[in-house]
Design a protein around this motif. Structure first.
Motif, PDB file in Angstrom:
ATOM      1  N   TYR A   1      -1.969   6.407  -0.696  1.00 41.56           N
ATOM      2  CA  TYR A   1      -2.587   6.084   0.595  1.00 41.56           C
ATOM      3  C   TYR A   1      -2.434   7.269   1.534  1.00 41.56           C
TER       4      TYR A   1
ATOM      5  N   GLU B   1       0.568  11.657   2.701  1.00 44.52           N
ATOM      6  CA  GLU B   1       0.162  10.742   1.630  1.00 44.52           C
ATOM      7  C   GLU B   1       1.404  10.052   1.108  1.00 44.52           C
TER       8      GLU B   1
ATOM      9  N   SER C   1      -6.131  -0.940   1.421  1.00 48.37           N
ATOM     10  CA  SER C   1      -6.693  -0.300   0.220  1.00 48.37           C
ATOM     11  C   SER C   1      -6.738   1.207   0.472  1.00 48.37           C
ATOM     12  N   THR C   2      -6.861   1.966  -0.590  1.00 47.77           N
ATOM     13  CA  THR C   2      -6.872   3.426  -0.434  1.00 47.77           C
ATOM     14  C   THR C   2      -8.147   3.899   0.268  1.00 47.77           C
TER      15      THR C   2
END
Lengths: 138, 81, 138, 81
Positions: D4, D22, D67-68
């Motif tokens: 993510y 990240e 969600s990514t």
């Protein structure tokens, strides 16, 4: 700093704001009255303001002094226009600066509320079919 | 008797028919005396929801005594702003 | 009318006021934030504002919509500046017009109070001996 | 596991040492999971009086699933105006 004025000339909002700005202030509240095109459902052509000038100046100064004693404000400008005004024109400008915004808001609102209660200025509404003196404060 | 000059503004100007009138009252009359005399002569004043009297640029109380040297004004309900 | 903006350019107070003026309005309340020279007794050299711009625009629009649903106001302008500001410069201008002044005052104050609570904009105070991110809302 | 991307603003930028980091988490992680993982890795986050997490320009609740593809941001205490 307190600046009070009654004038027949158009009010300069920008100038009023400049007057209250100061490096130790964090917020300025400004109230600008404008001539509305309708009142109680009737179309307004214009307004005419009349002041008992010497007394109105004195009452406006008193309001500013009351504000100074009640709230930590820096500068207060109260300018009122007299004479014939068209729809959209500005009869009154009140600007107050303070270190913190709550004092500026409270003081500005107090100024316009109190001005409308006791400063000897009168407004006549001009309609297409006549004119009438307004008595907002019974 | 003394003659007092009374300034009028707003709707009071219409009631008096001019910017100022003169009225004769006792010397050392009170605001209350003035009010009665004005209302006798200009009964439309009583139709106003209220009105104040100012003496030398200050709102005056009923008991205040006026002199002919004072600047006296009728202040109908204000409506500035 | 709702006008929301985040910009690096100096805010134009006069233009914000013009935008909210309308013939059916009787009053305008304007809040102008200004950079103060002191904070908690310490001399401020300047401020730097950073915004999460997409989200900040959205939150400012939400505030304007909330105002529209709560008070009978006509036009709302909320402009916020970002980047480096000197003492005396204007980070925020909020202007609200309404038929009657109470709505304008209430709405303008709600706008600045709520902006300071939840619009993702951050201010860094720059002192002579360093700088610190401000967290006004704990 | 999924990676993510997390945006940072204000003091969170200083804590992360940049505008974005990240972090690897389970797929369908919650905001709560993200918060724990971030605080493990950047313990200074816990020194903030509070901070919010926004997903796609909206403040998110602890139970929200990310969600990514979402734009995720750390919102330290705001100080605009």
């Amino acid at each position: 700093m307190i600046d009070i004025n009654i004038t027949e000339k158009p009010l300069d909002v920008q100038e009023c704001i400049k007057m209250v700005m100061s490096p130790d202030s964090g917020g300025i509240d400004v109230f600008i009255g404008t001539v509305r095109n309708m009142t109680k459902g009737k179309r307004v052509v214009g307004l005419e303001f009349e002041a008992y000038e010497s007394m109105a100046m004195k009452e406006m100064k008193k309001i500013a002094m009351e504000i100074k004693s009640r709230w930590p404000v820096h500068k207060i400008v109260i300018h009122h226009r007299v004479g014939v005004l068209q729809v959209g024109e500005v009869p009154v400008v009140i600007a107050v600066s303070a270190a913190h915004r709550n004092a500026a808001f409270d003081a500005c609102r107090y100024a316009i509320d109190t001005l409308k209660q006791r400063v000897p200025i009168w407004k006549k509404e001009v309609f297409e079919d006549g004119e009438v003196w307004v008595a907002e404060h019974p | 008797m003394a003659v007092y000059k009374i300034l009028a503004f707003g709707i009071a100007k219409d009631i008096f028919g001019g910017r100022a009138i003169e009225i004769a009252l006792d010397e050392r009359a009170t605001i209350e005396n003035l009010r009665s005399a004005l209302e006798d002569k200009y009964s439309k004043l009583k139709q106003l929801s209220s009105y104040m009297i100012a003496v030398n640029d200050e709102y005056a109380d009923a008991a205040n005594i006026i002199s002919t040297h004072d600047e006296i004004a009728i202040i109908p309900p204000v409506s500035g702003g």
